[in-house]
Every structure is written in C-alpha cells, then in structure tokens.
Motif scaffolding. Sequence first.
Motif, PDB file in Angstrom:
ATOM      1  N   ARG A  30       0.820  -1.211   0.000  1.00  0.00           N
ATOM      2  CA  ARG A  30       0.000   0.000   0.000  1.00  0.00           C
ATOM      3  C   ARG A  30       0.857   1.266   0.000  1.00  0.00           C
ATOM      4  NH1 ARG A  30      -2.934  -2.686  -1.986  1.00  0.00           N
ATOM      5  NH2 ARG A  30      -4.861  -3.632  -1.231  1.00  0.00           N
ATOM      6  N   THR A  35       0.523  -3.898  -5.396  1.00  0.00           N
ATOM      7  CA  THR A  35      -0.496  -4.938  -5.354  1.00  0.00           C
ATOM      8  C   THR A  35      -0.257  -5.877  -4.182  1.00  0.00           C
ATOM      9  OG1 THR A  35      -0.757  -4.891  -7.761  1.00  0.00           O
ATOM     10  CG2 THR A  35      -1.509  -6.876  -6.642  1.00  0.00           C
ATOM     11  N   TRP A  67      -7.332  -7.157  -0.013  1.00  0.00           N
ATOM     12  CA  TRP A  67      -6.441  -7.700  -1.027  1.00  0.00           C
ATOM     13  C   TRP A  67      -6.904  -7.270  -2.417  1.00  0.00           C
ATOM     14  CZ3 TRP A  67      -9.407 -10.340   2.450  1.00  0.00           C
ATOM     15  CH2 TRP A  67     -10.554 -10.965   1.970  1.00  0.00           C
ATOM     16  N   ASP A  68      -5.946  -7.198  -3.334  1.00  0.00           N
ATOM     17  CA  ASP A  68      -6.258  -6.795  -4.706  1.00  0.00           C
ATOM     18  C   ASP A  68      -6.712  -7.972  -5.554  1.00  0.00           C
ATOM     19  OD1 ASP A  68      -5.485  -3.942  -4.561  1.00  0.00           O
ATOM     20  OD2 ASP A  68      -3.543  -4.805  -4.043  1.00  0.00           O
ATOM     21  N   ARG A  69      -6.227  -9.150  -5.200  1.00  0.00           N
ATOM     22  CA  ARG A  69      -6.733 -10.348  -5.855  1.00  0.00           C
ATOM     23  C   ARG A  69      -6.437 -11.548  -4.966  1.00  0.00           C
ATOM     24  NH1 ARG A  69      -1.787 -10.328  -9.457  1.00  0.00           N
ATOM     25  NH2 ARG A  69      -1.067 -12.486  -9.611  1.00  0.00           N
TER      26      ARG A  69
END
Length: 441
Positions: A30, A35, A67-69
């Motif tokens: 962050r 990511t 989370w981004d993914r």
Amino acid sequence: MTTTRFAPSPTGYLHIGNLRAALMNFMIARKAGGTFILRIDDTDPERSKEEYVDGIKQDLEWLGLTWDRIERQSLRLDRYQEAAQKLRDMGRFYEAFETPTELDLKRKKQLNMGRPPVYDRAALALSDDEKAKLRDERGPGVWRFKLDQERIEWTDGILGDISIDAASVSDPVLIRADGQILYTLASVVDDTEMGVTDVVRGSDHVTNTATQIQIIHALGGNVPNFAHHSLLTGPQGEALSKRLGTLSLRDLRAQGVEPMAVLSLMARLGSSDPIELRTDMADLIEGFDIHHFGSAPTKFDEKDLFPLTARVLQAKPLSEVAGAVAAAGVPDDKAEAFWLVARDNIATLADLEQWWVLCRDGAEPLIADEDRTFIAEAMTLLPDAPYDETTWSTWTAAVKEATGRKGKGLFMPLRKAVTGLERGPEMAQLMPLLQVIRAKG
C-alpha cells in the motif's frame, strides 16, 4: 510495480503470529501503491478446509487488510508439475526412497561423527533398475531439489547480509511420495509467475529462503526482496508456539479487541518506532519502514491490546457504537448521554451492559460500618428520581451542611453507596441516568 503476498494455509484460524507477515506485506504494497495478493496455500487436501478459508478472509476484512486479488494454489497444480518437469530435465530434481526411520538413523550417525545432519544424496547413486525395484517395494519416492553446494547470499530487509553454505543444508523435498506439492516449490512458482517483488515472513524461514533462491534461479525467475521478521514470544520471553491457538484473531475479536488496537500494536512491535495508537490505516502505513525492525525475539502480551482498545472506544461517537449500546438495553432517548458517560469507563464494548444494569436496576451499596449512620442521614436528603445534572452538586452540598463532612470523606462514601464502586464516571453525569438508588431504600 511493488507486489507482495500473504500466503496462509487454511488448516486453522489466523493467529497473532500470522498477522505480522500479513500486515507487513500489506503495508509495503500500500505504501508503494502496489499490489497485495491473498494466496491460499491449499495444496494439502487432507488438512485444508473451506471454513478456514472463510475465516482467513473474515479476519483480514475485520482488520481492513484488503487484497487486490486472491489466488488458490489448489487451482495451479499444473503449473507446479510443469516446473517440476523442468527441474527434472535440467538434472536438478531426483527421486529418493529412504524411509523416515532410515533418514533418522543417518542423521544420528552423522551427529555422532560430528557432522551436520544433512541428507547424503545416496539416491543420486541409484541405477534405473534399483529405482524401479524400490518403487515396486516401497511405492513412489519423494522428489528432492539438488542444491548447488555453494554459498547462498542476499541482503535481508531486516537481518542484513545473510550467507548460508548450501553444503550445510539438505536437498529439500519438493514433492512428497503421495504426490503432494510442498510449499517450497509452490511458493517459488507463484512468486515468480505473479511478479512478487517483496516477501516478509518469519525468521524461521531463513534456511528455506536460501534453498528457494536457488530454485528461483534454476527456473529463471527474479529473486524478491526478502525480509525475515523476528518471532513473537510471551511477555517473559517464553515461546508462544503452544499458545498461538488461544491467540487467534477471531478470539481476540470475540473478546472485544478493536481492530485499530491490534494494528497499532502489531505495526510497530519489534521496531525502533514507538507504539502509538493510530486512528486509521493511512497513518500506520505512512510511518511504516521494514528496515526499522530488529532481529531479536519480540515480546507480545495480549493484555496490551485492552488499554489500546479502551482508547479507541473513547474517541468514537455514538453513531459508530449505536448497535452495541442498543444491544446493552439502553433506550434510544438515553443512548447519547449514556455513551458519553460509559465510554471512558469500559475496556471493551462488552462492558456497556454492566453499566446499564447499574443505571437501570441500581447497585448493591458499598457502605463501611463507620459510614452507616452518615449514609442513612445523607439518603434522607436525596430527592426522588428522576435526577438531573444538578442533583449531585445540590445533594452533596446539603449533606455537607447537615453533617459537616467534606472532601473525600464526603464524596467517596456517597459514591460507594450509590454505585457500589470506588471509582467510575463523574457523578454529576451519571446521576441523570440512575433510575434506582438502592441505598435510598
């Protein structure tokens, strides 16, 4: 672009030790605008359970670690098999057939001879016929990565310059005899293919990191920036490993610990930066620097979470705790006044109920023998409910005039008679909420 990951195994609930790695990797991503990947290490079908996957997500969401993914290693088994075949084709992967008992005997013999207990690579000398015979007798063997016996070096983000002699490390098993892909291989393949640039994990992984660096090189990947945080101990320096089950994040949440209390403590614990309560994640991220953390074991005491939680609650407006206030039984028309009184006198929101019970039903009076006559006279001067914000000052002035008592000798016995407690909220604020005072009869 900076890419980090948190790769828990869904074989249990997250505990406070897991959180260090999750939080550090999250804040690195962050802070760099990168990511953050949540990667579920579920290659063990026997021990992995969906309830734990759901629990991991819930715990991270509770803390605000978004989370981004998300990735599932169980869906990437073909990628690991391809990597394993590549290593075989390169002559860096070999099958070994020793039983656990045989390996244990080898280790004991080496130790008795003053040598490091390292796998002796006996399997490399087996002929194809000997391997076939062993497969018939014992079933498939394990697959070991053949290390180049040289020094493995990297600059660790926390530990500094690291140098490990690969000759002092056993060739790691990457695939078990039952075909299960182990973390060491799966993690390398994932980190390489997902472009992971930074990895923070516990210092118990240092040797594992050394072997993974060689596997990364063998597979043509880029080595991430590794950092190994210290392990947590109890407040007296005792091992936490046996207690981590009681320090699960879900249990701390059930005890009423606030997310920002956990984050404020864990984001700085073990670093040279002071532990300060932060109001939001952005503040924590702004001041985070992985290089400020040390290598010494880090003492953790869950009791430290409760004063921080109390301070978090003191800053909250009613709108953020209205549900808890209502659940304690407080009627809407008294909610605002009640919260202003109670919030400075609770450790967690669970304490609200006892304060409302006191207001609604009164408290068992706490009266010393020498004060009984004084309290009896004082109670004759107390007007009937409902009380207001002037009741306390008017009443105590009347009692002082009638009895001659003053200061602590006046106020403390009255507080104890009314609330049953030696300390608590300002009585002027509490009185309007009291519906019953038992000492009055």
